[in-house]
Design an enzyme around this catalytic site. Structure first.
Site, mmCIF file in Angstrom:
data_model
loop_
_atom_site.group_PDB
_atom_site.id
_atom_site.type_symbol
_atom_site.label_atom_id
_atom_site.label_comp_id
_atom_site.label_asym_id
_atom_site.label_seq_id
_atom_site.Cartn_x
_atom_site.Cartn_y
_atom_site.Cartn_z
ATOM 1 N N GLN A 172 0.790 -1.220 0.000
ATOM 2 C CA GLN A 172 0.000 0.000 0.000
ATOM 3 C C GLN A 172 0.830 1.283 0.000
ATOM 4 O O GLN A 172 0.332 2.335 -0.359
ATOM 5 C CB GLN A 172 -0.961 -0.015 1.196
ATOM 6 C CG GLN A 172 -1.993 -1.122 1.070
ATOM 7 C CD GLN A 172 -2.947 -1.166 2.243
ATOM 8 O OE1 GLN A 172 -2.683 -1.831 3.227
ATOM 9 N NE2 GLN A 172 -4.044 -0.455 2.161
ATOM 10 N N HIS A 275 1.112 -9.280 4.477
ATOM 11 C CA HIS A 275 -0.054 -8.386 4.389
ATOM 12 C C HIS A 275 -0.624 -8.493 2.971
ATOM 13 O O HIS A 275 -0.614 -7.538 2.193
ATOM 14 C CB HIS A 275 0.348 -6.953 4.737
ATOM 15 C CG HIS A 275 -0.813 -6.054 5.095
ATOM 16 N ND1 HIS A 275 -0.933 -5.419 6.320
ATOM 17 C CD2 HIS A 275 -1.906 -5.684 4.392
ATOM 18 C CE1 HIS A 275 -2.036 -4.695 6.346
ATOM 19 N NE2 HIS A 275 -2.651 -4.833 5.183
ATOM 20 N N ASN A 328 -1.730 -10.610 8.378
ATOM 21 C CA ASN A 328 -2.686 -9.521 8.535
ATOM 22 C C ASN A 328 -4.068 -9.985 8.091
ATOM 23 O O ASN A 328 -4.242 -10.499 6.982
ATOM 24 C CB ASN A 328 -2.284 -8.336 7.650
ATOM 25 C CG ASN A 328 -3.319 -7.217 7.713
ATOM 26 O OD1 ASN A 328 -3.427 -6.542 8.729
ATOM 27 N ND2 ASN A 328 -4.084 -7.029 6.651
ATOM 28 N N GLU A 329 -5.045 -9.831 8.959
ATOM 29 C CA GLU A 329 -6.453 -10.054 8.624
ATOM 30 C C GLU A 329 -6.668 -11.256 7.696
ATOM 31 O O GLU A 329 -7.119 -11.101 6.545
ATOM 32 C CB GLU A 329 -7.051 -8.797 7.981
ATOM 33 C CG GLU A 329 -7.025 -7.589 8.882
ATOM 34 C CD GLU A 329 -7.905 -6.446 8.382
ATOM 35 O OE1 GLU A 329 -8.448 -6.533 7.269
ATOM 36 O OE2 GLU A 329 -8.045 -5.459 9.125
HETATM 37 C C1 NOJ Z 1 -7.215 -3.098 7.294
HETATM 38 C C2 NOJ Z 1 -6.167 -3.566 6.345
HETATM 39 O O1 NOJ Z 1 -5.177 -4.266 7.062
HETATM 40 C C3 NOJ Z 1 -5.538 -2.436 5.564
HETATM 41 O O2 NOJ Z 1 -4.736 -2.987 4.573
HETATM 42 C C4 NOJ Z 1 -6.634 -1.549 4.990
HETATM 43 O O3 NOJ Z 1 -6.115 -0.565 4.164
HETATM 44 C C5 NOJ Z 1 -7.396 -0.929 6.142
HETATM 45 N N1 NOJ Z 1 -8.023 -1.988 6.885
HETATM 46 C C6 NOJ Z 1 -8.481 0.070 5.707
HETATM 47 O O4 NOJ Z 1 -9.460 -0.582 4.967
#
Ligand code: NOJ
Length: 648
Positions: A172, A275, A328-329
């Site tokens: 990002q 990520h 991540n998530e």
């Molecule tokens: C969580 C994510 O980890 C991140 O990559 C994302 O940009 C943000 N949320 C906002 O949506």
């Protein structure tokens, strides 16, 4: 993701007909007007969770409100403009590209993407002057309505050693996607596929943090916050991803210096190992996270980063009390594995509909294996993964189906990864009752033993909370019908109060219509996380807000962009509640990270949804950063709620 609606789609929404959004995935908007007490709102969001979500707004309807779904897969846009830089060549069949680890082999992988944008700067910039903060914005007026950060619960302090920081992720912010030996990632590729990123921007250059990190770390330090959570790009270390492929020493050197720079500025680095940016080669060779082969490749990548080969990186990782994350998530990541364009690289036996759960299975095994390696290497510090999503509240308080909907949401949202790791070593029962083994591979006894206990703390990216409601057709009818658009999670997410019809909080940008500011639920949410997935420590690993319409402003409107009062309010209210959660509810929260360090590539929304506490001028050759009001507010809040060491 911003969903571009076709004319007929819009009409369908306006007239309230039941409607399936996605061409490929069961992400749905349902008209449940019969349940509606007060049809005052018309916001629609096919929110999955933070991150990769599609959303849109429609004008008010006369037939009532439209609800969000908690669909576990996301939708693709129905209309789009093809970006000129996009390659539309089909992805080659999985396994058809030979494992050629030569420069020619790497070029062949880059050819899948086509030309990428060359950055305006191609070497690490060493700032010549120290960063000093400009004059802060005036306090919001009048003080009786908008208090200053230092006046918010002034007697409550963060615990000693609290990590208060900002967050970012490699894809990002880094840019320089093809520089210094890096291989392509699946997101480098996806960003060039027509229709994937709604504003047609790519992250080829984005913030160029790859070359500007020294200035960026100095800017964090100047704010006086003490931590930065960022990720390592796997494809910079292993351009071909695979564990038997060559290591890119330039990638290792880069992150070693990134970490050294953080230490030099007294900014604690918190590293995420993954990520979402899988090396593209692994999707080409075997289908990435939809294949069991990913497990060993990920473990070897982690081993390399932690081992003597990555000795400079380990230097930092070995520092005491440092937390770090494997994934991540994972829930958001896996939900997208079966969705366009990633569904173009699924292995045999996996399809768009079951890919999410195959990914969940292999990802948990990869996580457990990586944590095992970490522990066997006897490295001090702690490790876990970052959860996302929320535990909701029943929309109709006394409705037993809505109470069940909350449980279903919690199971499919956080529980899918957190139950196996924190409490049971197994999937939530709700998932096993809903999904047959060909959807959701079952754990063997050995898997369970390896996975249970593989987290030293609980980390949560918690941006907001929703109410949950049962589907209009009822939970049982939904669960027994795999064609139901809400299947398999079979619950709805609701953004307004059942009794009053008022929204649960102020809206963010229309591109992130899944996101409202809901600080009133923060304390109860943290209690739920801690009750359900107990751990000795909690990190609030991400929270943040997209200021409405920031992305449409031009650089000439800088003075309006920096006045991000909605984002500032979000942070101040959330942090106040977090202090209460720590001090009054006894929640062991030891860190909080604002998303994001600066504007960045918001996945499918590209550069149009802005989360930064710093503005980035994408038209300037130096990609100039400017602090917004929210950055000053965070800085003030931290300084005044920091627990000062008492001199004896
Ligand atoms: C969580 C994510 O980890 C991140 O990559 C994302 O940009 C943000 N949320 C906002 O949506």
């Amino acid at each position: 993701m911003y969903l571009l609606l076709s004319h007929s789609t819009l009409l369908a929404l306006l007239y309230g007909v039941e409607f399936v959004l996605s061409q490929t995935a069961p992400s749905t908007i349902i008209n449940v007007s019969s349940l509606l007490p007060d049809p005052r709102t018309s916001v629609v969001s096919s929110h999955l969770t933070s991150g990769v979500a599609e959303s849109t707004t429609v004008p008010a309807t006369t037939s009532g409100s439209l609800f969000t779904t908690s669909a576990t897969l996301t939708a693709v846009p129905t209309t789009t403009t093809v970006p000129s830089s996009s390659s539309s060549a089909p992805f080659p069949p999985v396994g058809s590209i030979p494992r050629d680890y030569s420069p020619a082999g790497l070029s062949r992988l880059w050819d899948l993407i086509g030309p990428v944008e060359v950055p305006p700067i191609t070497t690490t910039v060493i700032p010549q002057t120290p960063v000093t903060l400009p004059s802060p914005p005036p306090a919001l007026y009048p003080a009786f309505f908008a208090v200053t950060p230092k006046d918010i619960l002034p007697d409550l302090k963060f615990p000693k050693g609290f990590l208060f920081g900002v967050a970012s992720a490699a894809y990002q912010v880094e840019g320089a996607v093809k520089d210094e030996g890096k291989g392509p990632s699946i997101w480098d590729w996806a960003g060039h596929q027509p229709g994937v990123v709604t504003d047609n921007s790519t992250a080829d250059v984005v913030d160029l943090h790859y070359y500007l990190y020294k200035e960026d770390v100095a800017r964090i330090a100047a704010l006086g916050v003490n931590s930065h959570s960022f990720s390592i790009s796997w494809a910079r270390i292993f351009p071909f991803g695979a564990s038997d492929s060559p290591v890119n020493q330039q990638g290792i050197n880069h992150y070693a210096d990134v970490i050294a720079t953080h230490l030099q500025f007294n900014v604690t680095p918190v590293v995420t190992l993954f990520h979402w940016d899988v090396p593209l080669a692994l999707n080409a060779y075997y289908g990435g996270f939809a294949s069991p082969n990913i497990v060993d490749d990920f473990i070897q990548f982690v081993y390399l980063v932690l081992s003597s080969h990555g000795c400079c990186i380990i230097h930092c990782l070995a520092l005491k009390h440092h937390s770090r994350y494997t994934f991540n998530e994972p829930q958001v990541f896996c939900a997208n594995v079966g969705v366009f364009p990633f569904n173009l690289s699924l292995p045999n036996g996996v399809n768009s509909s079951n890919a999410q759960f195959h990914c969940s299975y292999y990802l948990l095994k990869a996580h457990a294996g990586a944590v095992k390696v970490f522990r066997e290497m006897n490295i001090s510090g702690e490790i876990a993964f970052k959860s996302s999503d929320y535990v909701g509240m029943p929309w109709r308080a006394n409705n037993t189906e809505d109470v069940d909907a909350v449980e279903r949401h919690a199971a499919f949202g956080i529980g899918v990864f957190a139950d196996p790791v924190y409490t049971t070593g197994d999937w939530p029962q709700i998932l096993k009752d809903t999904l047959s083994p060909d959807y959701l591979p079952r754990f063997t006894e050995e898997d369970s033993k390896e996975i249970l206990g593989t987290a030293d703390f609980f980390a949560i990216d918690a941006y907001r909370t929703y109410w949950n409601a049962a589907p209009p057709e009822g939970i049982d009818a939904c669960v027994s019908n795999s064609s139901d658009p809400l299947w398999p999670s079979c619950n709805l997410e609701v953004m307004f109060d059942f009794n009053t019809g008022w929204a649960s909080g102020p809206a963010s940008d229309p591109l992130t219509s899944w996101l409202q500011a809901t600080p009133q639920f923060l304390r109860s949410s943290f209690k739920e996380y801690h009750r359900r997935w107990p751990a000795p420590r909690i990190y609030y690993s991400e929270f943040g807000f997209a200021q409405p319409f920031e992305g449409v402003r031009t650089p000439a409107e800088l003075f309006q962009i920096t006045e991000d009062t909605d984002r500032t309010n979000y942070y101040m209210t959330y942090l106040g509640e977090l202090l209460l959660s720590i001090q009054e509810d006894g929640m062991p929260v030891e860190g909080a990270f604002a998303w994001a360090i600066m504007d960045n590539a918001e996945w499918n929304s590209g550069l149009s949804a802005r989360f930064g506490i710093q503005y980035v001028n994408y038209s300037s050759p130096t990609l100039q950063r400017t602090y917004k009001r929210s950055a000053f507010a965070l800085s003030d809040f931290f300084q005044t709620h920091l627990q000062k060491e008492v001199a004896i």
